[in-house]
Structure formats: structure tokens, C-alpha cells
Design a protein around this motif. Sequence first.
Motif, PDB file in Angstrom:
ATOM      1  N   VAL A  78       0.861  -1.185   0.000  1.00 37.50           N
ATOM      2  CA  VAL A  78       0.000   0.000   0.000  1.00 37.50           C
ATOM      3  C   VAL A  78       0.891   1.226   0.000  1.00 37.50           C
ATOM      4  O   VAL A  78       2.035   1.187   0.464  1.00 37.50           O
ATOM      5  N   ASN A  79       0.362   2.317  -0.501  1.00 31.17           N
ATOM      6  CA  ASN A  79       1.163   3.544  -0.569  1.00 31.17           C
ATOM      7  C   ASN A  79       1.276   4.187   0.809  1.00 31.17           C
ATOM      8  O   ASN A  79       0.663   3.750   1.779  1.00 31.17           O
ATOM      9  N   ARG A  80       2.083   5.228   0.870  1.00 30.07           N
ATOM     10  CA  ARG A  80       2.396   5.860   2.149  1.00 30.07           C
ATOM     11  C   ARG A  80       1.165   6.454   2.818  1.00 30.07           C
ATOM     12  O   ARG A  80       0.977   6.337   4.033  1.00 30.07           O
ATOM     13  N   GLU A  81       0.289   7.084   2.043  1.00 30.81           N
ATOM     14  CA  GLU A  81      -0.917   7.705   2.619  1.00 30.81           C
ATOM     15  C   GLU A  81      -1.826   6.645   3.243  1.00 30.81           C
ATOM     16  O   GLU A  81      -2.346   6.837   4.350  1.00 30.81           O
ATOM     17  N   ASP A  82      -2.007   5.536   2.520  1.00 33.43           N
ATOM     18  CA  ASP A  82      -2.858   4.464   3.048  1.00 33.43           C
ATOM     19  C   ASP A  82      -2.244   3.848   4.301  1.00 33.43           C
ATOM     20  O   ASP A  82      -2.952   3.535   5.266  1.00 33.43           O
ATOM     21  N   GLN A  83      -0.907   3.676   4.298  1.00 33.81           N
ATOM     22  CA  GLN A  83      -0.246   3.106   5.461  1.00 33.81           C
ATOM     23  C   GLN A  83      -0.384   4.039   6.668  1.00 33.81           C
ATOM     24  O   GLN A  83      -0.624   3.590   7.785  1.00 33.81           O
ATOM     25  N   GLN A  84      -0.298   5.335   6.412  1.00 32.54           N
ATOM     26  CA  GLN A  84      -0.458   6.302   7.491  1.00 32.54           C
ATOM     27  C   GLN A  84      -1.890   6.257   8.036  1.00 32.54           C
ATOM     28  O   GLN A  84      -2.116   6.334   9.249  1.00 32.54           O
ATOM     29  N   TYR A  85      -2.861   6.115   7.140  1.00 34.21           N
ATOM     30  CA  TYR A  85      -4.265   5.995   7.541  1.00 34.21           C
ATOM     31  C   TYR A  85      -4.462   4.763   8.428  1.00 34.21           C
ATOM     32  O   TYR A  85      -5.096   4.826   9.485  1.00 34.21           O
ATOM     33  N   ILE A  86      -3.886   3.637   8.004  1.00 35.73           N
ATOM     34  CA  ILE A  86      -4.013   2.394   8.769  1.00 35.73           C
ATOM     35  C   ILE A  86      -3.395   2.574  10.153  1.00 35.73           C
ATOM     36  O   ILE A  86      -3.990   2.190  11.173  1.00 35.73           O
ATOM     37  N   ASP A  87      -2.194   3.147  10.191  1.00 40.38           N
ATOM     38  CA  ASP A  87      -1.506   3.306  11.475  1.00 40.38           C
ATOM     39  C   ASP A  87      -2.295   4.182  12.435  1.00 40.38           C
ATOM     40  O   ASP A  87      -2.431   3.855  13.621  1.00 40.38           O
ATOM     41  N   THR A  88      -2.830   5.304  11.946  1.00 38.01           N
ATOM     42  CA  THR A  88      -3.576   6.202  12.844  1.00 38.01           C
ATOM     43  C   THR A  88      -4.844   5.532  13.364  1.00 38.01           C
ATOM     44  O   THR A  88      -5.175   5.649  14.546  1.00 38.01           O
ATOM     45  N   LYS A  89      -5.541   4.810  12.498  1.00 40.80           N
ATOM     46  CA  LYS A  89      -6.786   4.157  12.920  1.00 40.80           C
ATOM     47  C   LYS A  89      -6.510   3.030  13.908  1.00 40.80           C
ATOM     48  O   LYS A  89      -7.225   2.871  14.904  1.00 40.80           O
ATOM     49  N   LEU A  90      -5.466   2.240  13.650  1.00 40.80           N
ATOM     50  CA  LEU A  90      -5.150   1.143  14.558  1.00 40.80           C
ATOM     51  C   LEU A  90      -4.662   1.677  15.905  1.00 40.80           C
ATOM     52  O   LEU A  90      -4.976   1.097  16.951  1.00 40.80           O
ATOM     53  N   ASP A  91      -3.900   2.769  15.881  1.00 39.80           N
ATOM     54  CA  ASP A  91      -3.467   3.387  17.144  1.00 39.80           C
ATOM     55  C   ASP A  91      -4.669   3.869  17.943  1.00 39.80           C
ATOM     56  O   ASP A  91      -4.728   3.695  19.173  1.00 39.80           O
ATOM     57  N   ARG A  92      -5.619   4.467  17.249  1.00 41.53           N
ATOM     58  CA  ARG A  92      -6.811   4.963  17.940  1.00 41.53           C
ATOM     59  C   ARG A  92      -7.627   3.799  18.515  1.00 41.53           C
ATOM     60  O   ARG A  92      -8.169   3.891  19.619  1.00 41.53           O
ATOM     61  N   ILE A  93      -7.707   2.704  17.769  1.00 38.41           N
ATOM     62  CA  ILE A  93      -8.426   1.525  18.268  1.00 38.41           C
ATOM     63  C   ILE A  93      -7.747   1.003  19.529  1.00 38.41           C
ATOM     64  O   ILE A  93      -8.408   0.674  20.519  1.00 38.41           O
ATOM     65  N   ASN A  94      -6.405   0.961  19.529  1.00 36.92           N
ATOM     66  CA  ASN A  94      -5.679   0.491  20.718  1.00 36.92           C
ATOM     67  C   ASN A  94      -5.920   1.414  21.911  1.00 36.92           C
ATOM     68  O   ASN A  94      -6.119   0.945  23.034  1.00 36.92           O
ATOM     69  N   GLU A  95      -5.928   2.715  21.682  1.00 35.32           N
ATOM     70  CA  GLU A  95      -6.196   3.668  22.762  1.00 35.32           C
ATOM     71  C   GLU A  95      -7.588   3.454  23.347  1.00 35.32           C
ATOM     72  O   GLU A  95      -7.775   3.450  24.568  1.00 35.32           O
ATOM     73  N   LEU A  96      -8.563   3.301  22.474  1.00 40.02           N
ATOM     74  CA  LEU A  96      -9.939   3.106  22.934  1.00 40.02           C
ATOM     75  C   LEU A  96     -10.078   1.792  23.705  1.00 40.02           C
ATOM     76  O   LEU A  96     -10.804   1.715  24.706  1.00 40.02           O
ATOM     77  N   MET A  97      -9.383   0.763  23.243  1.00 38.45           N
ATOM     78  CA  MET A  97      -9.484  -0.531  23.931  1.00 38.45           C
ATOM     79  C   MET A  97      -8.848  -0.448  25.318  1.00 38.45           C
ATOM     80  O   MET A  97      -9.362  -1.041  26.270  1.00 38.45           O
ATOM     81  N   THR A  98      -7.745   0.301  25.451  1.00 38.86           N
ATOM     82  CA  THR A  98      -7.155   0.448  26.783  1.00 38.86           C
ATOM     83  C   THR A  98      -8.030   1.306  27.681  1.00 38.86           C
ATOM     84  O   THR A  98      -8.118   1.055  28.888  1.00 38.86           O
ATOM     85  N   GLN A  99      -8.712   2.313  27.093  1.00 37.92           N
ATOM     86  CA  GLN A  99      -9.634   3.136  27.884  1.00 37.92           C
ATOM     87  C   GLN A  99     -10.784   2.298  28.411  1.00 37.92           C
ATOM     88  O   GLN A  99     -11.215   2.451  29.557  1.00 37.92           O
TER      89      GLN A  99
END
Length: 165
Positions: A118-139
Amino acid sequence: MYSSKKKTAGKNRKTRAELNAEGRERKRLKKHRGHSAGSRYHDKDSNGKNGQKEALDPRLGSKKPVPLIIDPTAKKSTLKPAVEAPKVVLSPEAELAMLENDDRLDALLERIEAGERVNREDQQYIDTKLDRINELMTQLGIEFSDEEEDEEEKPDDIMRLLKGN
């Protein structure tokens, strides 16, 4: 045979000189028909005034050059949108549900699992969304257990048991 006098026998005939004079007059009038030279370059208002231009719309005909290629080093515009959209605050559960149902994220993760790049923009999108999911799961106190980790621990335990005996 022809005389310069008009015949009075009921027909009013014109003399040759009069006919020639009328012909010259018609020709002179005919010459002045049509537009003047260079008329297409002169602005003529409907009023017939020449040379006075009305105030034109300033939005038309901008002389500012428009870049055809986006330059990544160029500074971003500092203009702010006229109306900012009100931010909606979601509960962590609702936000987590929204992120889990994200079609774009699902499609990108499927592409990565299939081995595509995947291109850089898509990879950045994936990383931000997965990070947010991890934050929400820890909350929310949700722990994600990988089955792979459990499988890796079992062979170690078996090896320990075999070595211990």
C-alpha cells in the motif's frame, strides 16, 4: 434623336446626366455601408458610447499563475474555512464500533494480508486508525489476546516438560 429636354408626352424620362448623377449618388451611399475598419477591437456599449468600459467583475480573468503540479515543499495555505464543522464527541464505545466497521480500513487490511503493498498515505491511515483503536481498547479495559501468542507458549511448555523429564 435624344435631346436634353424632357418629353412632355406623358412619360417623365430622366436625362442621361441625371441618371448618371443618381447612379454616382447610390454608389457613394453604398460605399459607406458596413462596419468601420478595426471595429471588432473597439468596445461599443449598447448606448453607443465608445471607449468607456463598465466595471468588470474582478473575479474574472485573474492574472495569478495557477500551479499545475502540486509541489510538496510549498507551504500550505493559511486560509481557514469560512464555516467550521462542529465536532461531534462520541462515546469511546461508539467510536470503537465506528472504527471497527470502517470499510476503507477493512479493505486496506485485506490488501495487506493478501501480500499487496500500500502507498504511504494508506499506510499512514491504517496506522492512525489502529493506534486509535488500541487507545480506545485500553480506555475501555478490553484486552486483545492473540491466538498466535498462545500457540507459541504451548510449544515452549511442551519443550520444558520434555526436557524436565
